[in-house]
Enzyme design. Structure first.
Site, mmCIF file in Angstrom:
data_model
loop_
_atom_site.group_PDB
_atom_site.id
_atom_site.type_symbol
_atom_site.label_atom_id
_atom_site.label_comp_id
_atom_site.label_asym_id
_atom_site.label_seq_id
_atom_site.Cartn_x
_atom_site.Cartn_y
_atom_site.Cartn_z
ATOM 1 N N THR A 103 77.306 70.788 30.315
ATOM 2 C CA THR A 103 77.595 72.208 30.539
ATOM 3 C C THR A 103 77.536 72.481 32.043
ATOM 4 O O THR A 103 76.508 72.255 32.674
ATOM 5 C CB THR A 103 76.569 73.078 29.796
ATOM 6 O OG1 THR A 103 76.635 72.734 28.413
ATOM 7 C CG2 THR A 103 76.862 74.554 29.965
ATOM 8 N N PHE A 127 79.052 71.594 21.349
ATOM 9 C CA PHE A 127 78.409 72.699 20.623
ATOM 10 C C PHE A 127 77.361 72.236 19.622
ATOM 11 O O PHE A 127 76.884 73.023 18.818
ATOM 12 C CB PHE A 127 79.470 73.524 19.877
ATOM 13 C CG PHE A 127 80.607 73.956 20.752
ATOM 14 C CD1 PHE A 127 80.391 74.867 21.783
ATOM 15 C CD2 PHE A 127 81.884 73.444 20.579
ATOM 16 C CE1 PHE A 127 81.429 75.256 22.606
ATOM 17 C CE2 PHE A 127 82.929 73.823 21.401
ATOM 18 C CZ PHE A 127 82.699 74.732 22.420
ATOM 19 N N LYS A 182 81.850 78.023 26.917
ATOM 20 C CA LYS A 182 80.587 77.399 26.510
ATOM 21 C C LYS A 182 79.409 78.319 26.879
ATOM 22 O O LYS A 182 78.521 78.594 26.070
ATOM 23 C CB LYS A 182 80.449 76.030 27.183
ATOM 24 C CG LYS A 182 79.079 75.375 27.055
ATOM 25 C CD LYS A 182 78.742 74.985 25.627
ATOM 26 C CE LYS A 182 77.264 74.704 25.449
ATOM 27 N NZ LYS A 182 76.868 73.379 25.196
ATOM 28 N N PHE A 227 71.765 83.607 13.464
ATOM 29 C CA PHE A 227 71.065 83.845 14.727
ATOM 30 C C PHE A 227 70.465 85.243 14.827
ATOM 31 O O PHE A 227 70.414 85.846 15.884
ATOM 32 C CB PHE A 227 71.966 83.506 15.926
ATOM 33 C CG PHE A 227 72.001 82.012 16.140
ATOM 34 C CD1 PHE A 227 72.657 81.189 15.233
ATOM 35 C CD2 PHE A 227 71.319 81.423 17.191
ATOM 36 C CE1 PHE A 227 72.632 79.810 15.375
ATOM 37 C CE2 PHE A 227 71.292 80.036 17.346
ATOM 38 C CZ PHE A 227 71.950 79.244 16.434
ATOM 39 N N GLY A 235 64.205 78.922 22.688
ATOM 40 C CA GLY A 235 63.804 77.841 23.593
ATOM 41 C C GLY A 235 64.823 76.725 23.518
ATOM 42 O O GLY A 235 65.972 76.946 23.149
ATOM 43 N N CYS A 238 69.077 74.335 25.947
ATOM 44 C CA CYS A 238 70.360 74.998 26.263
ATOM 45 C C CYS A 238 70.257 76.489 26.554
ATOM 46 O O CYS A 238 70.650 76.941 27.628
ATOM 47 C CB CYS A 238 71.345 74.775 25.120
ATOM 48 S SG CYS A 238 71.958 73.100 25.067
ATOM 49 N N LYS A 299 62.034 73.857 17.859
ATOM 50 C CA LYS A 299 62.466 74.311 16.532
ATOM 51 C C LYS A 299 62.208 73.148 15.581
ATOM 52 O O LYS A 299 61.845 72.050 16.023
ATOM 53 C CB LYS A 299 63.939 74.728 16.530
ATOM 54 C CG LYS A 299 64.901 73.588 16.817
ATOM 55 C CD LYS A 299 66.345 74.020 16.627
ATOM 56 C CE LYS A 299 67.284 72.842 16.777
ATOM 57 N NZ LYS A 299 68.680 73.173 16.554
ATOM 58 N N ARG A 306 61.219 70.458 25.014
ATOM 59 C CA ARG A 306 61.692 71.157 26.210
ATOM 60 C C ARG A 306 61.795 72.660 25.961
ATOM 61 O O ARG A 306 62.356 73.082 24.954
ATOM 62 C CB ARG A 306 63.065 70.601 26.641
ATOM 63 C CG ARG A 306 62.941 69.262 27.349
ATOM 64 C CD ARG A 306 64.296 68.715 27.710
ATOM 65 N NE ARG A 306 65.063 68.361 26.523
ATOM 66 C CZ ARG A 306 66.320 67.930 26.554
ATOM 67 N NH1 ARG A 306 66.940 67.812 27.704
ATOM 68 N NH2 ARG A 306 66.941 67.614 25.450
HETATM 69 C C1 UDX Z 1 72.038 75.419 20.934
HETATM 70 C C2 UDX Z 1 73.403 75.887 20.374
HETATM 71 O O1 UDX Z 1 73.230 76.390 19.041
HETATM 72 C C3 UDX Z 1 74.402 74.752 20.403
HETATM 73 O O2 UDX Z 1 75.673 75.216 19.963
HETATM 74 C C4 UDX Z 1 74.515 74.221 21.845
HETATM 75 O O3 UDX Z 1 75.400 73.117 21.909
HETATM 76 C C5 UDX Z 1 73.139 73.803 22.357
HETATM 77 O O4 UDX Z 1 72.213 74.904 22.229
HETATM 78 P P1 UDX Z 1 69.941 74.015 20.032
HETATM 79 O O5 UDX Z 1 69.318 74.287 21.373
HETATM 80 O O6 UDX Z 1 69.886 72.644 19.471
HETATM 81 O O7 UDX Z 1 71.500 74.422 20.055
HETATM 82 O O8 UDX Z 1 69.206 74.974 18.985
HETATM 83 P P2 UDX Z 1 69.520 76.297 18.150
HETATM 84 O O9 UDX Z 1 69.416 75.970 16.716
HETATM 85 O O10 UDX Z 1 70.741 76.999 18.582
HETATM 86 O O11 UDX Z 1 68.235 77.170 18.541
HETATM 87 C C6 UDX Z 1 67.955 77.542 19.896
HETATM 88 C C7 UDX Z 1 66.715 78.367 19.958
HETATM 89 O O12 UDX Z 1 66.907 79.653 19.351
HETATM 90 C C8 UDX Z 1 65.506 77.772 19.231
HETATM 91 O O13 UDX Z 1 64.344 78.026 20.007
HETATM 92 C C9 UDX Z 1 65.461 78.532 17.923
HETATM 93 O O14 UDX Z 1 64.165 78.591 17.354
HETATM 94 C C10 UDX Z 1 65.917 79.904 18.380
HETATM 95 N N1 UDX Z 1 66.515 80.717 17.293
HETATM 96 C C11 UDX Z 1 67.682 80.330 16.717
HETATM 97 C C12 UDX Z 1 65.894 81.902 16.919
HETATM 98 O O15 UDX Z 1 64.817 82.278 17.446
HETATM 99 N N2 UDX Z 1 66.480 82.673 15.954
HETATM 100 C C13 UDX Z 1 67.658 82.322 15.348
HETATM 101 O O16 UDX Z 1 68.130 83.088 14.482
HETATM 102 C C14 UDX Z 1 68.270 81.112 15.735
#
Ligand code: UDX
Length: 414
Positions: A103, A127, A182, A227, A235, A238, A299, A306
């Site tokens: 990115t 993604f 992105k 989401f 966290g 990304c 998560k 991280r």
């Molecule tokens: C994210 C994007 O979803 C992905 O498309 C991109 O390529 C990289 O970043 P990722 O970091 O693996 O992916 O995790 P994601 O499932 O999106 O969750 C990110 C953070 O948001 C986590 O801390 C998660 O706990 C939080 N989250 C997610 C919430 O607090 N509430 C939600 O409803 C969804």
């Protein structure tokens, strides 16, 4: 993904341990389904790896640049590793198309073309989500090809033809559009999370239930239910990084980014106050509290710490003078690296022994299935703080525990 499509893959990393694992077909990270693909790749002779591009086959068609672009102190993306990788690829594989998966700030591909004349570049944002990366990569919601260079376009179209054949959207645009989309996608998802977290605070103030609110709001197909899960703040590697980088990139271009800036600030504020939330729920003096924190990863379904809000909880509680014990299914000495003052436990029950408060910080399914009677019998206190809203409140209160969830009223035993 490339192995699954039948391509030969040569993987390069500067980390010896990672390369050693990849050479044996083992995955350096915990991702469901990934190791099977890597093992098959090595067994069939389609996957090899090395510490340098020098050993890559000369007829390599394309180089995917997938290095980290971490945040600098000013919030910008640090492109040091990207530049090093590109230089290496240019030196050893001058005819290969360079595909930027990392990115990068809008405009980077334009700069790259000026800096490395003769190299065919394309932007091809990623993604995938950690924990579901294999599924996300093999069945992507969309594939974005950001290319104007004819050779790059041809190579990428060829690589992604299987998705076109499977009826999956493959869209083409110029490089800056691909770069911006992105950041826009990640920032919009971050906005949804920060937004529902602020609504959760409002729910707490008036006795509403954020899960009901989010469910009803999400039923509008224009909004969607995804989401909108309230929690400790976003966290991972990304969202925190990309929201900051979008703000920094906009500012460098003289464009205001009030919304994304507010999202980033709101999330940071939330994560910085998690420990106080826990202490307030226990209504005790923090220096006297023993707190068990369940979950360390950012998560569930990943071993990644991280930018983990769970780590913020541990570090914040330690800073407030609490005695902290933590458990995570993936704890492998990692706690010592992120919060050396905290103690590691081998199970959620061991963590809960003699604790005044138990905090659920990561939504691992095993925490939703905890035996509340057993937990209560081991604890010294009776407070459960659920930062992920996964605890069965009825079962907990029946076991004489008080539950403080996110965005809904505290529940005490009858
Ligand atoms: C994210 C994007 O979803 C992905 O498309 C991109 O390529 C990289 O970043 P990722 O970091 O693996 O992916 O995790 P994601 O499932 O999106 O969750 C990110 C953070 O948001 C986590 O801390 C998660 O706990 C939080 N989250 C997610 C919430 O607090 N509430 C939600 O409803 C969804």
């Amino acid at each position: 993904m490339l192995l699954e499509f039948g391509h030969r893959v040569f993987a390069v990393d500067i980390d010896e341990k990672r390369v050693a694992m990849l050479s044996k077909g083992r995955s350096p990270i915990a991702e469901p389904g990934l190791e099977e693909i890597l093992t098959r790749g090595v067994e069939h002779g389609y996957l090899s790896s090395a510490l340098s591009l020098e050993e890559a086959p000369e007829d390599t068609l394309a180089v995917f640049i997938c290095v980290g672009t971490p945040t600098t102190d000013s919030g910008d993306a640090d492109l040091r590793y990207l530049m090093e990788a590109i230089r290496g690829a240019q030196e050893y594989l001058p005819h290969a198309v360079q595909i930027i998966k990392s990115t990068v700030p809008p405009g980077t591909n334009t700069v790259l073309r000026q800096k490395f004349p003769g190299v065919s570049f394309a932007s091809n944002p990623e993604f995938l989500r950690q924990g579901t990366s294999v599924k996300d990569t093999l069945k992507p919601s969309r594939t974005v090809i950001g290319a104007t260079d004819p050779r790059a376009l041809e190579v990428l179209r060829g690589l992604y033809q299987p998705f076109v054949d499977a009826g999956r959207p493959v869209v083409e645009m110029n490089e800056p559009s691909a770069e911006i989309m992105k950041y826009a996608a990640n920032s919009l998802l971050s906005t949804k999370i920060a937004f529902i977290n602020e609504i959760a605070d409002l729910c707490e103030a008036v006795g509403a239930d954020v899960d009901d609110v989010a469910m009803a709001v999400g039923l509008d197909s224009r909004i969607g239910a995804a989401f909108l899960q309230a929690g400790p703040g976003f966290g991972g590697s990304c969202f925190p990084k990309d929201t900051k980088a979008l703000v920094a990139a906009s500012s460098a271009l003289g464009v205001s980014s009030t919304i994304v800036n507010a999202v980033s600030e709101s999330n940071e504020r939330r994560r910085a106050t998690l420990a106080e939330r826990v202490v307030a729920a226990a209504s005790g003096e923090s220096a006297e509290l023993t707190v068990a924190v369940l979950g360390l990863t950012f998560k569930a379904g990943t071993d990644d710490l991280r930018e983990s809000p769970a780590v913020d909880v541990v570090a914040g509680l330690v800073a407030l003078g609490c005695d902290v014990v933590a458990y995570d299914p993936f704890e492998q000495g990692k706690l010592a690296q992120v919060a050396p003052e905290a103690r590691a436990a081998a199970s959620p029950y061991e963590a809960a022994r003699d604790a005044d408060v138990v905090v659920v910080a990561t939504e691992w399914p095993e925490f939703a299935e905890l035996d509340m009677e057993k937990l209560a019998s081991l604890m010294a206190g009776a407070d459960l703080v659920d930062l992920r809203n996964i605890i069965d409140i009825e079962a907990a209160t029946a076991a004489d525990l008080s539950v403080t969830p996110i965005g809904k009223p505290r529940s005490d035993p009858a």
